[in-house]
Design a protein around this motif. Structure first.
Motif, PDB file in Angstrom:
ATOM      1  N   VAL A   6      -1.572  -5.326   5.631  1.00  0.00           N
ATOM      2  CA  VAL A   6      -0.971  -4.784   4.407  1.00  0.00           C
ATOM      3  C   VAL A   6      -1.671  -5.387   3.187  1.00  0.00           C
ATOM      4  O   VAL A   6      -2.022  -4.681   2.253  1.00  0.00           O
ATOM      5  CB  VAL A   6       0.548  -5.072   4.345  1.00  0.00           C
ATOM      6  CG1 VAL A   6       1.158  -4.539   3.054  1.00  0.00           C
ATOM      7  CG2 VAL A   6       1.263  -4.468   5.544  1.00  0.00           C
ATOM      8  N   LEU A   7      -1.867  -6.707   3.227  1.00  0.00           N
ATOM      9  CA  LEU A   7      -2.523  -7.420   2.129  1.00  0.00           C
ATOM     10  C   LEU A   7      -3.705  -8.204   2.675  1.00  0.00           C
ATOM     11  O   LEU A   7      -3.672  -8.659   3.819  1.00  0.00           O
ATOM     12  CB  LEU A   7      -1.531  -8.400   1.481  1.00  0.00           C
ATOM     13  CG  LEU A   7      -0.245  -7.802   0.918  1.00  0.00           C
ATOM     14  CD1 LEU A   7       0.711  -8.894   0.488  1.00  0.00           C
ATOM     15  CD2 LEU A   7      -0.551  -6.880  -0.247  1.00  0.00           C
ATOM     16  N   GLY A  35      -1.728  -8.272  -4.619  1.00  0.00           N
ATOM     17  CA  GLY A  35      -2.041  -6.862  -4.443  1.00  0.00           C
ATOM     18  C   GLY A  35      -0.858  -5.983  -4.094  1.00  0.00           C
ATOM     19  O   GLY A  35      -0.991  -4.768  -3.972  1.00  0.00           O
ATOM     20  N   LEU A  36       0.318  -6.567  -3.950  1.00  0.00           N
ATOM     21  CA  LEU A  36       1.492  -5.784  -3.545  1.00  0.00           C
ATOM     22  C   LEU A  36       1.903  -4.778  -4.611  1.00  0.00           C
ATOM     23  O   LEU A  36       2.344  -3.671  -4.288  1.00  0.00           O
ATOM     24  CB  LEU A  36       2.659  -6.714  -3.195  1.00  0.00           C
ATOM     25  CG  LEU A  36       3.809  -6.109  -2.402  1.00  0.00           C
ATOM     26  CD1 LEU A  36       3.320  -5.504  -1.091  1.00  0.00           C
ATOM     27  CD2 LEU A  36       4.872  -7.150  -2.122  1.00  0.00           C
ATOM     28  N   LYS A  39       0.467  -1.317  -4.124  1.00  0.00           N
ATOM     29  CA  LYS A  39       0.653  -0.662  -2.826  1.00  0.00           C
ATOM     30  C   LYS A  39       1.616   0.519  -2.924  1.00  0.00           C
ATOM     31  O   LYS A  39       2.382   0.648  -3.873  1.00  0.00           O
ATOM     32  CB  LYS A  39       1.187  -1.679  -1.798  1.00  0.00           C
ATOM     33  CG  LYS A  39       0.220  -2.817  -1.503  1.00  0.00           C
ATOM     34  CD  LYS A  39      -1.037  -2.317  -0.837  1.00  0.00           C
ATOM     35  CE  LYS A  39      -1.996  -3.436  -0.510  1.00  0.00           C
ATOM     36  NZ  LYS A  39      -3.234  -2.966   0.089  1.00  0.00           N
ATOM     37  N   SER A  40       1.598   1.350  -1.886  1.00  0.00           N
ATOM     38  CA  SER A  40       2.476   2.527  -1.844  1.00  0.00           C
ATOM     39  C   SER A  40       3.925   2.100  -1.609  1.00  0.00           C
ATOM     40  O   SER A  40       4.197   0.965  -1.193  1.00  0.00           O
ATOM     41  CB  SER A  40       2.040   3.447  -0.707  1.00  0.00           C
ATOM     42  OG  SER A  40       2.351   2.849   0.549  1.00  0.00           O
ATOM     43  N   GLU A  43       4.431   0.841   1.876  1.00  0.00           N
ATOM     44  CA  GLU A  43       3.921  -0.519   2.097  1.00  0.00           C
ATOM     45  C   GLU A  43       4.845  -1.555   1.466  1.00  0.00           C
ATOM     46  O   GLU A  43       5.046  -2.635   2.026  1.00  0.00           O
ATOM     47  CB  GLU A  43       2.495  -0.636   1.552  1.00  0.00           C
ATOM     48  CG  GLU A  43       1.492   0.130   2.404  1.00  0.00           C
ATOM     49  CD  GLU A  43       0.130   0.257   1.765  1.00  0.00           C
ATOM     50  OE1 GLU A  43      -0.849   0.006   2.475  1.00  0.00           O
ATOM     51  OE2 GLU A  43       0.047   0.598   0.566  1.00  0.00           O
ATOM     52  N   VAL A  44       5.426  -1.241   0.325  1.00  0.00           N
ATOM     53  CA  VAL A  44       6.385  -2.148  -0.317  1.00  0.00           C
ATOM     54  C   VAL A  44       7.625  -2.290   0.566  1.00  0.00           C
ATOM     55  O   VAL A  44       8.166  -3.382   0.723  1.00  0.00           O
ATOM     56  CB  VAL A  44       6.735  -1.671  -1.746  1.00  0.00           C
ATOM     57  CG1 VAL A  44       7.885  -2.479  -2.328  1.00  0.00           C
ATOM     58  CG2 VAL A  44       5.507  -1.756  -2.648  1.00  0.00           C
ATOM     59  N   LYS A 108       7.035  -3.438  -8.767  1.00  0.00           N
ATOM     60  CA  LYS A 108       6.338  -2.547  -9.699  1.00  0.00           C
ATOM     61  C   LYS A 108       6.555  -2.926 -11.169  1.00  0.00           C
ATOM     62  O   LYS A 108       5.954  -2.308 -12.043  1.00  0.00           O
ATOM     63  CB  LYS A 108       6.794  -1.100  -9.477  1.00  0.00           C
ATOM     64  CG  LYS A 108       6.528  -0.575  -8.063  1.00  0.00           C
ATOM     65  CD  LYS A 108       5.056  -0.479  -7.774  1.00  0.00           C
ATOM     66  CE  LYS A 108       4.813   0.167  -6.410  1.00  0.00           C
ATOM     67  NZ  LYS A 108       3.385   0.258  -6.099  1.00  0.00           N
TER      68      LYS A 108
END
Length: 109
Positions: A6-7, A35-36, A39-40, A43-44, A108
């Motif tokens: 994921v990361l 990088g989170l 992410k989509s 992914e979150v 976000k």
């Protein structure tokens, strides 16, 4: 490591290095550095599931305290001050825990 795939390891290390000192954790900087934040939504949600250690559907204060250790086994625990600030930032409905939608909003932010 739980976030492999994921990361990137390099991004996680950089994010952890940026908050290695006590009381230096800033969730906005951390999510951006690892990088989170880019992410989509799916992914979150995967990240949320990893951090929700007891699979309750919420991230409680004790799980937040150990938050950094999800990204690196040798990472420090958050201080009480950092944990309470992190919880206050994410707990938009005031129930004392962070749900998946609250977590997504925090990532976000």
């Amino acid at each position: 490591m739980a976030f492999s795939g994921v990361l990137s390891d390099a991004d996680m290390k950089a994010a952890l290095d940026g908050c290695s000192a006590a009381d230096s954790f800033d969730y906005k900087k951390f999510f951006k550095a690892c990088g989170l934040s880019g992410k989509s939504a799916d992914e979150v949600k995967k990240a949320f599931a990893i951090i929700d250690q007891d699979n309750s559907g919420f991230i409680e204060e004790e799980e937040l305290k150990l938050f950094l250790q999800n990204f690196g086994k040798s990472a420090r625990a958050l201080t009480d001050k950092e944990t309470k600030a992190f919880l206050a930032a994410g707990d938009s409905d005031g129930d004392g825990k962070i749900g998946v939608d609250e977590f997504a909003a925090l990532v976000k932010a």
